[in-house]
Design a protein around this motif. Structure first.
Motif, mmCIF file in Angstrom:
data_model
loop_
_atom_site.group_PDB
_atom_site.id
_atom_site.type_symbol
_atom_site.label_atom_id
_atom_site.label_comp_id
_atom_site.label_asym_id
_atom_site.label_seq_id
_atom_site.Cartn_x
_atom_site.Cartn_y
_atom_site.Cartn_z
ATOM 1 N N LEU A 8 0.737 -0.956 -0.101
ATOM 2 C CA LEU A 8 -0.097 -0.203 -0.034
ATOM 3 C C LEU A 8 0.781 1.353 0.037
ATOM 4 O O LEU A 8 0.692 2.010 -0.889
ATOM 5 N N LYS A 9 2.015 1.265 0.966
ATOM 6 C CA LYS A 9 2.708 2.492 0.979
ATOM 7 C C LYS A 9 3.474 2.745 -0.412
ATOM 8 O O LYS A 9 3.425 3.732 -0.836
ATOM 9 N N ARG A 10 4.028 1.517 -1.055
ATOM 10 C CA ARG A 10 4.723 1.874 -2.100
ATOM 11 C C ARG A 10 3.778 2.179 -3.426
ATOM 12 O O ARG A 10 4.466 2.998 -4.210
ATOM 13 N N ASN A 11 2.814 1.894 -3.347
ATOM 14 C CA ASN A 11 1.665 2.255 -4.192
ATOM 15 C C ASN A 11 1.212 3.884 -3.959
ATOM 16 O O ASN A 11 0.132 4.207 -4.577
ATOM 17 N N GLY A 12 1.651 4.323 -2.907
ATOM 18 C CA GLY A 12 1.115 5.764 -2.695
ATOM 19 C C GLY A 12 -0.116 5.953 -1.907
ATOM 20 O O GLY A 12 -0.748 7.006 -2.079
ATOM 21 N N TYR A 13 -0.480 4.740 -1.364
ATOM 22 C CA TYR A 13 -1.528 5.057 -0.182
ATOM 23 C C TYR A 13 -1.660 6.188 0.913
ATOM 24 O O TYR A 13 -0.401 6.290 1.452
ATOM 25 N N GLU A 14 -2.547 6.984 0.839
ATOM 26 C CA GLU A 14 -2.556 7.902 1.629
ATOM 27 C C GLU A 14 -3.818 8.079 2.808
ATOM 28 O O GLU A 14 -3.951 8.879 3.293
ATOM 29 N N GLY A 15 -4.479 7.060 2.839
ATOM 30 C CA GLY A 15 -5.524 6.911 3.762
ATOM 31 C C GLY A 15 -5.004 6.496 5.105
ATOM 32 O O GLY A 15 -3.783 6.384 5.263
ATOM 33 N N ARG A 16 -5.854 6.040 6.012
ATOM 34 C CA ARG A 16 -5.561 5.693 7.472
ATOM 35 C C ARG A 16 -5.352 4.306 7.389
ATOM 36 O O ARG A 16 -6.234 3.492 6.885
ATOM 37 N N VAL A 17 -4.398 3.699 8.110
ATOM 38 C CA VAL A 17 -4.337 2.384 8.389
ATOM 39 C C VAL A 17 -4.159 2.216 9.874
ATOM 40 O O VAL A 17 -3.585 2.617 10.564
ATOM 41 N N SER A 18 -5.162 1.062 10.094
ATOM 42 C CA SER A 18 -5.086 0.890 11.531
ATOM 43 C C SER A 18 -5.146 -0.803 11.507
ATOM 44 O O SER A 18 -5.199 -1.382 10.391
ATOM 45 N N MET A 19 -5.033 -1.265 12.910
ATOM 46 C CA MET A 19 -4.857 -2.774 12.680
ATOM 47 C C MET A 19 -5.597 -3.239 14.223
ATOM 48 O O MET A 19 -5.700 -2.693 15.098
ATOM 49 N N PHE A 20 -5.998 -4.379 14.310
ATOM 50 C CA PHE A 20 -6.473 -5.258 15.370
ATOM 51 C C PHE A 20 -5.756 -6.467 15.669
ATOM 52 O O PHE A 20 -5.266 -7.018 14.544
ATOM 53 N N ALA A 21 -5.213 -6.665 17.008
ATOM 54 C CA ALA A 21 -4.550 -7.894 17.164
ATOM 55 C C ALA A 21 -5.654 -8.922 17.381
ATOM 56 O O ALA A 21 -6.474 -8.988 18.278
ATOM 57 N N SER A 22 -5.533 -10.099 16.651
ATOM 58 C CA SER A 22 -6.435 -11.199 16.667
ATOM 59 C C SER A 22 -5.849 -12.233 17.542
ATOM 60 O O SER A 22 -4.704 -12.875 17.542
ATOM 61 N N GLN A 23 -6.805 -12.998 18.367
ATOM 62 C CA GLN A 23 -6.462 -14.161 19.116
ATOM 63 C C GLN A 23 -5.669 -14.094 20.108
ATOM 64 O O GLN A 23 -4.493 -14.872 20.202
ATOM 65 N N ALA A 24 -5.507 -13.116 20.697
ATOM 66 C CA ALA A 24 -4.441 -12.531 21.602
ATOM 67 C C ALA A 24 -4.898 -13.248 22.966
ATOM 68 O O ALA A 24 -5.986 -13.409 23.396
ATOM 69 N N LYS A 25 -4.041 -13.404 23.574
ATOM 70 C CA LYS A 25 -4.121 -14.194 25.154
ATOM 71 C C LYS A 25 -4.500 -13.128 26.058
ATOM 72 O O LYS A 25 -5.517 -13.385 26.948
ATOM 73 N N ASN A 26 -4.159 -11.992 26.055
ATOM 74 C CA ASN A 26 -4.697 -10.793 26.878
ATOM 75 C C ASN A 26 -4.325 -9.548 26.225
ATOM 76 O O ASN A 26 -3.746 -9.142 25.083
ATOM 77 N N SER A 27 -4.431 -8.425 26.981
ATOM 78 C CA SER A 27 -4.207 -6.852 26.249
ATOM 79 C C SER A 27 -2.494 -6.716 26.068
ATOM 80 O O SER A 27 -2.527 -6.310 24.908
ATOM 81 N N ALA A 28 -1.638 -7.389 27.097
ATOM 82 C CA ALA A 28 -0.393 -7.233 26.851
ATOM 83 C C ALA A 28 0.251 -8.009 25.519
ATOM 84 O O ALA A 28 0.996 -7.340 24.789
ATOM 85 N N ALA A 29 -0.418 -9.054 25.275
ATOM 86 C CA ALA A 29 0.039 -9.836 24.339
ATOM 87 C C ALA A 29 -0.579 -9.307 22.947
ATOM 88 O O ALA A 29 0.319 -8.985 21.907
ATOM 89 N N GLY A 30 -1.581 -8.602 22.965
ATOM 90 C CA GLY A 30 -2.125 -7.830 21.768
ATOM 91 C C GLY A 30 -1.386 -6.766 21.404
ATOM 92 O O GLY A 30 -1.159 -6.404 20.349
ATOM 93 N N HIS A 31 -1.097 -6.000 22.530
ATOM 94 C CA HIS A 31 -0.221 -4.813 22.204
ATOM 95 C C HIS A 31 1.141 -5.268 21.838
ATOM 96 O O HIS A 31 1.785 -4.487 20.993
ATOM 97 N N THR A 32 1.708 -6.447 22.298
ATOM 98 C CA THR A 32 2.869 -6.568 21.834
ATOM 99 C C THR A 32 2.705 -6.890 20.261
ATOM 100 O O THR A 32 3.675 -6.708 19.580
ATOM 101 N N ILE A 33 1.992 -7.698 19.658
ATOM 102 C CA ILE A 33 1.532 -7.912 18.312
ATOM 103 C C ILE A 33 1.435 -6.628 17.652
ATOM 104 O O ILE A 33 2.103 -6.332 16.394
ATOM 105 N N TYR A 34 0.918 -5.535 18.316
ATOM 106 C CA TYR A 34 0.776 -4.329 17.390
ATOM 107 C C TYR A 34 2.098 -3.639 17.452
ATOM 108 O O TYR A 34 2.422 -3.027 16.365
ATOM 109 N N LYS A 35 2.911 -3.783 18.303
ATOM 110 C CA LYS A 35 4.058 -3.038 18.470
ATOM 111 C C LYS A 35 5.025 -3.718 17.451
ATOM 112 O O LYS A 35 5.911 -2.859 16.769
#
Length: 326
Positions: A159-186
């Motif tokens: 997306l970036k290489r093709n010049g995408y200018e919109g918003r990119v967000s993500m969600f951490a799926s199948q996480a054990k807990n909040s900390a594990a999900g945040h680790t995936i995000y980081k």
């Protein structure tokens, strides 16, 4: 103003469709007007998750057999479903008038809609990426599997290489807990920020919960079947986070024109050609294109492995340093 949000993933199996359905219901419960569109062509299953059997799909609208209002299925959860399509050969003969009629119908239907969540196919095929490029907001689902991490990063990189200018967000799926999900995000956000100079926003974690497969089996959304469960709370947190984001302006004509093109391509049994992500046919063979994609994924995997090693080494050094100074 309607927010058009395309939900995708680098690979399948991250709970993308369940995410779309349950977050949509959470948003509706928070007094938002919500539509969901099943654009995972060939693997459309939002209707299955809801226990519905739509008589007409988006294909009927494009071919002029029905209006957009006719095909929207009203669910029991204050969310409207626009059934997807796997495409047919007849769609190869669409004219500008038919496409124009669809765009006019979209503007009319979404006039009072707050959110349109679009469940797209996984991966980085040319048609999917071309559609994502037209979406003002893209949400990527990622779990902690190495293939999911590398494929998600590869998607964001494309997306970036093709010049995408919109918003990119993500969600951490199948996480054990909040900390594990945040680790995936980081892991994703650090790599995207450092090597792509792109900011990835975090919508939250969706915990691994055995109540989700039970709800799927019952064909009742988890947030309805088990409203007090951990996973139901996760979907509500994501919905609240979305409500806190600012709207991003959308080019509706480009978005829906590329959706129609994606449907048309799904229904055309012709020889494959390499297609660039802006929709233009290139001279390279499909074999060369696939080789490029595999090479890109290999480089991405190596890059992420090095980044993770650096992050882990840095974290270890930090802990050792703190222990020494204490």
């Amino acid at each position: 103003m309607t927010r058009f949000i395309a939900v995708t993933s680098g690979k399948g199996g991250v709970g993308k469709s369940n995410f779309v359905l349950n977050v949509a219901i959470a948003l509706a419960a928070m007094e938002s007007n919500v539509l969901i569109l099943d654009a995972d062509l060939g693997l459309a299953n939002l209707d299955v998750l809801l226990g519905l059997r739509p008589q007409r799909t988006l294909e009927d609208v494009v071919l002029g057999h029905a209006s957009l209002g006719d095909i929207i299925v009203k669910t029991d959860y204050r969310v409207g479903l626009i059934p997807g399509s796997s495409g047919t050969q007849d769609m190869a003969d669409l004219d500008k008038r038919q496409v124009g009629n669809l765009l006019g119908a979209v503007r009319e239907i979404t006039h009072d809609t707050d959110f349109l969540l679009i469940d797209t196919a996984s991966g980085i095929s040319s048609s999917v990426v071309s559609f994502l490029m037209a979406a003002p907001e893209v949400v990527v689902g990622v779990n902690d599997e190495p293939t999911s991490l590398t494929d998600a990063y590869a998607l964001i990189k494309v997306l970036k290489r093709n010049g995408y200018e919109g918003r990119v967000s993500m969600f951490a799926s199948q996480a054990k807990n909040s900390a594990a999900g945040h680790t995936i995000y980081k892991k994703i956000s650090s790599a995207a920020q450092k090597f792509l100079d792109i900011q990835v926003e975090f919508l939250g974690s969706v915990y691994a919960d055995d109540k989700l497969p039970r709800a799927v089996k019952d064909q009742v959304p988890a947030i309805v079947r088990y409203p007090t469960s951990d996973i139901a709370r996760c979907y509500r947190v994501v919905a609240l986070t979305m409500l806190g984001q600012k709207s991003v302006s959308a080019d509706i004509e480009k978005l829906w024109t590329r959706l129609v093109a994606m449907i048309m391509k799904a229904g055309r049994p012709k020889a494959m050609k390499a297609v660039s992500f802006n929709g233009e046919v290139s001279a390279r063979s499909m074999e060369k294109t696939l080789q490029d994609i595999l090479e890109e994924q290999r480089k991405t995997r190596i890059l992420l492995e090095r980044l993770l090693e650096a992050l882990e080494t840095g974290g270890l050094a930090s802990r050792v340093h703190k222990g020494y100074t204490a």
